[in-house]
Design an enzyme around this catalytic site. Structure first.
Site, short mmCIF file in Angstrom:
data_model
loop_
_atom_site.label_atom_id
_atom_site.label_comp_id
_atom_site.label_asym_id
_atom_site.label_seq_id
_atom_site.Cartn_x
_atom_site.Cartn_y
_atom_site.Cartn_z
N GLU A 29 16.97 42.34 28.55
CA GLU A 29 15.26 42.55 27.12
C GLU A 29 14.86 44.22 26.67
O GLU A 29 14.88 43.79 25.26
CB GLU A 29 14.52 41.53 27.41
CG GLU A 29 13.78 40.78 26.34
CD GLU A 29 12.78 42.18 25.19
OE1 GLU A 29 13.07 42.09 24.24
OE2 GLU A 29 12.47 42.48 26.24
N ASP A 54 14.89 42.17 33.51
CA ASP A 54 14.76 43.46 33.01
C ASP A 54 13.52 44.39 33.60
O ASP A 54 12.90 43.04 33.03
CB ASP A 54 15.67 44.07 32.75
CG ASP A 54 15.05 43.99 31.06
OD1 ASP A 54 14.71 42.82 30.83
OD2 ASP A 54 15.81 44.50 30.39
ZN LIG Z 1 8.87 44.88 27.44
ZN LIG Z 2 8.72 41.67 27.76
#
Ligand SMILES: [Zn+2]
Ligand SMILES: [Zn+2]
Length: 432
Positions: free
Chosen positions: A169, A111
């Site tokens: 994440e 991401d």
């Molecule tokens: Zn980051």
């Molecule tokens: Zn990262």
């Protein structure tokens, strides 16, 4: 980038001829050379792939295009059992070696961040307000490169490698689940269960270097919201109200004494209030104040203790003035804990690939990483891949609008991780 490709192969040959390993006749050395040559040959395609991801960044839990490209590529490489939709846009695939052995996992995150890119490069983000400012485009590209190199070396793999491509994440949007914890919940570490997991992250130090820390490497993080509730009254008649602003200010100061007076000074802890909002106008005593913050530690028991002390402090300060409070904690990550034994066993491989002088022991970092969730289930090692280049003016800082990397890090990332995984499988095989 064609000129780079010819350069790359020449460089690879020179490296092979000059490294001591090339002169050795052991199997490991020839396998390492094979990986080096394959990674060098991939250079132009790695750069092209990273630039494509960089131009098309997607926010957490919205990685539709990235995950589609990843799955297509893994299928084209002939990986076994390519599963999509694990934890929303997560992809999990297995590469079975021809020789029997254990299972090891490797994880990359996919991401991007809600940041407007400010660098002027041919591969500038085409998605306004969204940018790969943490290098997850590099992580995904490197892991695809590892899958490609190793998919052509099945005869030299003693066991299986589980490739985990993870969304979100950076944290799922509020009200959504996502990231490592959701992938684990949806079976990413089952059938088969890996014995260990490896991952890497870009870091601002020089390309060619690998950074590591044994034990707690990155902090736990907890996002919290505090609401202080008082009572409205005329600004000139405070005795008739309960001033949420005065009490909130006292709470902010009192919370800092957890760090300075309540916790062992040798234990790192950060409590930050990053946002504060309350009140209606200049002459009304504020009824409500909302504060948002983050707490970081390097020790899960300090984390539990600090959260409890926050609750106690807020309860006591607010009750002293007749106010009420709420504390809610979400978007939490445990400490990223690198298993010391796994680190010790893996370092010789990394040193062999990049050279002793390029392996740098680091201080732990206070940013957090949801790789920590995998490490709660199985031992893991999360290390840092240098992507900076001072000579080229590249000194990337995470989450900034001008974050960019030296793309030579892609080839190095592929070489290091491919060797780390195969050496791990060999070691486990020998032990059995
Ligand atoms: Zn980051
Ligand atoms: Zn990262």
């Amino acid at each position: 980038m064609l000129h780079k490709s010819t350069h790359g192969i020449t460089l690879a040959l020179i490296l092979c001829l000059t490294t001591p390993l090339a002169r050795s006749s052991t199997g490991a050395a020839s396998r390492e050379q094979q990986i080096a040559l394959a990674a060098e040959a991939l250079r132009p395609r790695l750069i092209e792939q990273r630039r494509d991801f960089h131009m098309h960044p997607e926010l957490s839990n919205r990685e539709e295009r990235t995950s589609r490209i990843v799955a297509e590529k893994l299928r084209a490489l002939g990986l076994d059992d390519v599963k999509t939709g694990v934890g929303k846009y997560g992809v999990v695939a297995i590469l079975k070696g021809s020789k029997p052995g254990p299972v090891v996992a490797v994880r990359a995150d996919m991401d991007a961040l809600p940041i407007q890119e400010t660098i002027d490069v041919p591969y500038k983000s085409k998605n306004p307000g969204v940018k790969h400012a943490c290098g997850h485009d590099v992580h995904t590209t490197v892991q695809l490169g590892v899958a490609e190199v190793l998919s052509k070396m099945r005869d030299q793999i003693a066991g299986s490698i589980k490739f985990i491509f993870q969304p979100a994440e950076e944290g799922a949007p509020q009200g959504e689940q996502g990231g490592a914890s959701l992938m684990i919940k949806e079976g990413a570490l089952e059938n088969p269960r890996p014995q260990a997991i490896f991952g890497l992250h870009t870091a601002g130090f020089e390309v060619g270097q690998i950074g590591f820390h044994s034990g707690p490497a990155m902090a736990s993080s907890d996002r919290f919201t505090i609401t202080i509730r008082g009572k409205k009254s005329h600004g000139a008649q405070p005795q008739l109200g309960v001033d949420a602003i005065v009490i909130a200010v006292e709470c902010v100061t009192a919370l800092q004494t957890i760090r300075s007076r309540r916790i062992d000074p040798l234990e790192p802890l950060v409590i930050t209030i990053g946002r504060i909002k309350g009140g209606d106008r200049n002459n009304i005593i504020a009824e409500e104040v909302k504060m948002e913050g983050t707490m970081r530690t390097l020790n899960d028991s300090v984390r539990t203790q600090a959260l409890e002390l926050m609750r106690q402090t807020l309860a006591n300060v607010t009750s002293a003035y007749g106010a009420k409070f709420e504390l809610s904690v979400d978007d939490s990550n445990p400490v990223t804990y690198n298993d010391p034994q796994l680190v010790e066993q893996t370092l010789p491989t990394i040193r062999r690939v990049v050279g002793d002088a390029n392996v740098v022991a680091q201080k732990p970092l206070m940013p957090a990483e949801d790789f920590s969730y995998y490490q709660k289930v199985i031992p893991g090692f999360f290390y840092f891949l240098g992507v900076g280049n001072k000579a080229k003016g590249l000194m990337p800082a995470w989450h900034t609008s001008d974050f960019d990397v030296d793309e030579e890090s892609l080839v190095i990332g592929v070489k290091v991780m491919s060797n780390v995984l195969l050496d791990y499988l060999d070691r486990q095989g020998v032990r059995k």
